[in-house]
Write a protein that holds these residues in place. Sequence first.
Motif, PDB file in Angstrom:
ATOM      1  N   THR A   1      28.555  67.813  29.030  1.00 60.69           N
ATOM      2  CA  THR A   1      28.887  68.743  30.111  1.00 60.69           C
ATOM      3  C   THR A   1      28.188  68.341  31.404  1.00 60.69           C
ATOM      4  OG1 THR A   1      29.226  70.586  28.580  1.00 60.69           O
ATOM      5  CG2 THR A   1      28.721  71.149  30.866  1.00 60.69           C
ATOM      6  N   VAL A   2      26.910  68.004  31.304  1.00 65.23           N
ATOM      7  CA  VAL A   2      26.150  67.601  32.491  1.00 65.23           C
ATOM      8  C   VAL A   2      26.696  66.293  33.064  1.00 65.23           C
ATOM      9  CG1 VAL A   2      23.884  66.847  33.317  1.00 65.23           C
ATOM     10  CG2 VAL A   2      24.070  68.815  31.781  1.00 65.23           C
ATOM     11  N   LYS A   3      27.057  65.364  32.196  1.00 67.59           N
ATOM     12  CA  LYS A   3      27.593  64.071  32.655  1.00 67.59           C
ATOM     13  C   LYS A   3      28.888  64.262  33.439  1.00 67.59           C
ATOM     14  CE  LYS A   3      29.024  59.498  30.958  1.00 67.59           C
ATOM     15  NZ  LYS A   3      29.204  58.658  29.745  1.00 67.59           N
ATOM     16  N   LYS A   4      29.795  65.062  32.912  1.00 61.97           N
ATOM     17  CA  LYS A   4      31.052  65.331  33.624  1.00 61.97           C
ATOM     18  C   LYS A   4      30.806  66.083  34.922  1.00 61.97           C
ATOM     19  CE  LYS A   4      34.540  65.342  29.941  1.00 61.97           C
ATOM     20  NZ  LYS A   4      35.578  66.154  29.262  1.00 61.97           N
ATOM     21  N   LEU A   5      29.913  67.064  34.861  1.00 65.59           N
ATOM     22  CA  LEU A   5      29.619  67.845  36.063  1.00 65.59           C
ATOM     23  C   LEU A   5      29.036  66.954  37.150  1.00 65.59           C
ATOM     24  CD1 LEU A   5      29.466  70.548  37.528  1.00 65.59           C
ATOM     25  CD2 LEU A   5      27.238  70.934  36.429  1.00 65.59           C
ATOM     26  N   GLU A   6      28.151  66.041  36.788  1.00 59.74           N
ATOM     27  CA  GLU A   6      27.562  65.151  37.787  1.00 59.74           C
ATOM     28  C   GLU A   6      28.604  64.221  38.394  1.00 59.74           C
ATOM     29  OE1 GLU A   6      24.176  63.241  36.055  1.00 59.74           O
ATOM     30  OE2 GLU A   6      22.880  64.993  36.406  1.00 59.74           O
ATOM     31  N   TRP A   7      29.603  63.827  37.613  1.00 59.61           N
ATOM     32  CA  TRP A   7      30.682  63.024  38.202  1.00 59.61           C
ATOM     33  C   TRP A   7      31.409  63.852  39.247  1.00 59.61           C
ATOM     34  CZ3 TRP A   7      35.864  63.358  39.053  1.00 59.61           C
ATOM     35  CH2 TRP A   7      36.513  62.191  39.457  1.00 59.61           C
ATOM     36  N   LEU A   8      31.702  65.100  38.932  1.00 56.48           N
ATOM     37  CA  LEU A   8      32.391  65.981  39.873  1.00 56.48           C
ATOM     38  C   LEU A   8      31.558  66.187  41.138  1.00 56.48           C
ATOM     39  CD1 LEU A   8      33.593  68.622  37.264  1.00 56.48           C
ATOM     40  CD2 LEU A   8      35.075  67.018  38.474  1.00 56.48           C
TER      41      LEU A   8
ATOM     42  N   GLY B   1      42.651  68.215  33.923  1.00 60.82           N
ATOM     43  CA  GLY B   1      42.320  66.864  34.343  1.00 60.82           C
ATOM     44  C   GLY B   1      41.280  66.200  33.464  1.00 60.82           C
ATOM     45  N   PRO B   2      41.002  64.907  33.724  1.00 57.42           N
ATOM     46  CA  PRO B   2      40.150  64.110  32.835  1.00 57.42           C
ATOM     47  C   PRO B   2      38.686  64.542  32.812  1.00 57.42           C
ATOM     48  CG  PRO B   2      40.697  62.872  34.825  1.00 57.42           C
ATOM     49  CD  PRO B   2      41.542  64.102  34.835  1.00 57.42           C
ATOM     50  N   TYR B   3      38.199  65.236  33.817  1.00 60.61           N
ATOM     51  CA  TYR B   3      36.798  65.659  33.848  1.00 60.61           C
ATOM     52  C   TYR B   3      36.661  67.165  33.631  1.00 60.61           C
ATOM     53  CZ  TYR B   3      35.456  60.979  35.136  1.00 60.61           C
ATOM     54  OH  TYR B   3      35.241  59.621  35.110  1.00 60.61           O
ATOM     55  N   THR B   4      37.580  67.712  32.855  1.00 64.17           N
ATOM     56  CA  THR B   4      37.509  69.128  32.509  1.00 64.17           C
ATOM     57  C   THR B   4      36.255  69.402  31.681  1.00 64.17           C
ATOM     58  OG1 THR B   4      39.907  69.357  32.520  1.00 64.17           O
ATOM     59  CG2 THR B   4      38.669  70.987  31.265  1.00 64.17           C
TER      60      THR B   4
ATOM     61  N   TYR C   1      39.470  66.039  42.622  1.00 66.52           N
ATOM     62  CA  TYR C   1      40.314  64.867  42.451  1.00 66.52           C
ATOM     63  C   TYR C   1      41.022  64.460  43.747  1.00 66.52           C
ATOM     64  CZ  TYR C   1      39.859  66.270  37.517  1.00 66.52           C
ATOM     65  OH  TYR C   1      39.374  66.631  36.288  1.00 66.52           O
ATOM     66  N   SER C   2      40.813  65.191  44.815  1.00 70.55           N
ATOM     67  CA  SER C   2      41.520  64.918  46.072  1.00 70.55           C
ATOM     68  C   SER C   2      41.151  63.551  46.632  1.00 70.55           C
ATOM     69  CB  SER C   2      41.175  65.979  47.120  1.00 70.55           C
ATOM     70  OG  SER C   2      41.400  67.272  46.643  1.00 70.55           O
ATOM     71  N   GLU C   3      42.164  62.867  47.184  1.00 70.37           N
ATOM     72  CA  GLU C   3      41.884  61.675  47.965  1.00 70.37           C
ATOM     73  C   GLU C   3      41.245  62.099  49.285  1.00 70.37           C
ATOM     74  OE1 GLU C   3      44.896  58.607  48.298  1.00 70.37           O
ATOM     75  OE2 GLU C   3      46.087  59.651  46.778  1.00 70.37           O
ATOM     76  N   ASN C   4      40.366  61.236  49.808  1.00 71.86           N
ATOM     77  CA  ASN C   4      39.714  61.515  51.090  1.00 71.86           C
ATOM     78  C   ASN C   4      38.994  62.860  51.083  1.00 71.86           C
ATOM     79  OD1 ASN C   4      40.867  59.117  52.447  1.00 71.86           O
ATOM     80  ND2 ASN C   4      42.791  60.234  52.201  1.00 71.86           N
ATOM     81  N   LEU C   5      38.396  63.194  49.932  1.00 75.28           N
ATOM     82  CA  LEU C   5      37.747  64.496  49.793  1.00 75.28           C
ATOM     83  C   LEU C   5      36.661  64.695  50.845  1.00 75.28           C
ATOM     84  CD1 LEU C   5      37.246  67.141  48.269  1.00 75.28           C
ATOM     85  CD2 LEU C   5      35.800  65.857  46.678  1.00 75.28           C
ATOM     86  N   GLN C   6      35.841  63.677  51.070  1.00 72.69           N
ATOM     87  CA  GLN C   6      34.777  63.831  52.055  1.00 72.69           C
ATOM     88  C   GLN C   6      35.340  64.079  53.453  1.00 72.69           C
ATOM     89  OE1 GLN C   6      31.224  63.761  51.282  1.00 72.69           O
ATOM     90  NE2 GLN C   6      31.478  64.883  53.206  1.00 72.69           N
ATOM     91  N   GLY C   7      36.448  63.412  53.771  1.00 77.97           N
ATOM     92  CA  GLY C   7      37.072  63.633  55.066  1.00 77.97           C
ATOM     93  C   GLY C   7      37.536  65.062  55.247  1.00 77.97           C
TER      94      GLY C   7
END
Length: 384
Positions: free
Chosen positions: A252-259, A239-242, A204-210
């Motif tokens: 489960t796969v759908k949420k994991l792929e979002w993460l 959090g919302p994608y637990t 959930y971090s902002e600027n995660l890729q950075g």
Amino acid sequence: MPAFSKKKLAIATPTASGGFRPPEALVRALSNPYISAGGAAGLFLLTTVGLIAAMGDPQAGTPVVRISLAKVAAMAAPPGWREALLAEHGGDAALAEETYSLSESPAGPGGEATITLPGGRSVHPTSPLPPAPIAGLTVAGPNGPLPVIGPGGRTPAQAYARPFTSNGRPKISLVIGGLGLNATATRQAIETLPPEITLSFVPYSENLQGWIDLARANGHEVLLEAPMEPVDYPENDPGPYTLMSRAQPAETVKKLEWLLSRATGYFGVTNYLGSRFLQSNEAMGAFSDSLRSRGLAFIDDGSAARRGGGLPRASAERIIDDALSSDTIDQQLLALEAGALQRGQALGSGFAYPVTINQVANWAQGVEDRGYQLAPASALMSRK
């Protein structure tokens, strides 16, 4: 985002009811441009002399390099890390000027420069890991790039792991997690911990890729944290994608792929909480199948030590900062050394608390002198 107020300088003016009124002669003198210019020059000279007297000769003493972190952020850098450094969210500290001292003979072993940080701790620059994404290891997903097994069977678990060669000594690995939410703690972990320490980031971090780019530029391999249902959910809500224990496999796969689509450059996934999710055979089956199909590893904090899944795996044998005291953390680190001596290797995990980062950094300075080899977590994996 926290609100910051700036105090304005208030200048009082005379009013009809009274107050300070300067003599007319002084007003006429100050209105003369030559007198006012001379006064300003004199004030500047006095200020300069005063600063030199207070601070000393800037050229005297041992060699010192002063690096403004704000200037560093403006230099050429891996894509996205500038935004990560400058992000303003809870817990951030303003970019400040730090002082780094160079020794009289700055070249260390092998010709590498030795940098002494405030407090006397020395570090050596390290070779960066290749920037992400690596060609052929991602595909476009509905929410962003998703990891895939590349041509010739090369997996993200192989490509994004930190290279490691054993020297035959007992291996000790540490995963420090919870990174990306607090900029100060995240920078501290990335820049002060040895590159062999594996870092895990909150999706959930902002600027995660950075942040991931910056970590890899400093030599750290990276894990992505998957929030999982604990036994006290929803009182303890990750959090919302637990990932939920009773969800259908497709959910489960759908949420994991979002993460997984939040960033690239991680070699695997680690759990965040999950005391209930990790006990569900169906939930863990869907989770492990998805990771395996994408060529990712799974490293847990010890909660899933008995779980397999047919993918590269490792489990921590202890959490080093369950009790937040420097003495307790030191004892846990020594227990890791004992475990490595008995079994040939040991893996621990911790959270990015300031005390944890500080104690791990101090401990790591001497661990190899005591006969161990500091290793990335990926070096301890096995397929099970």
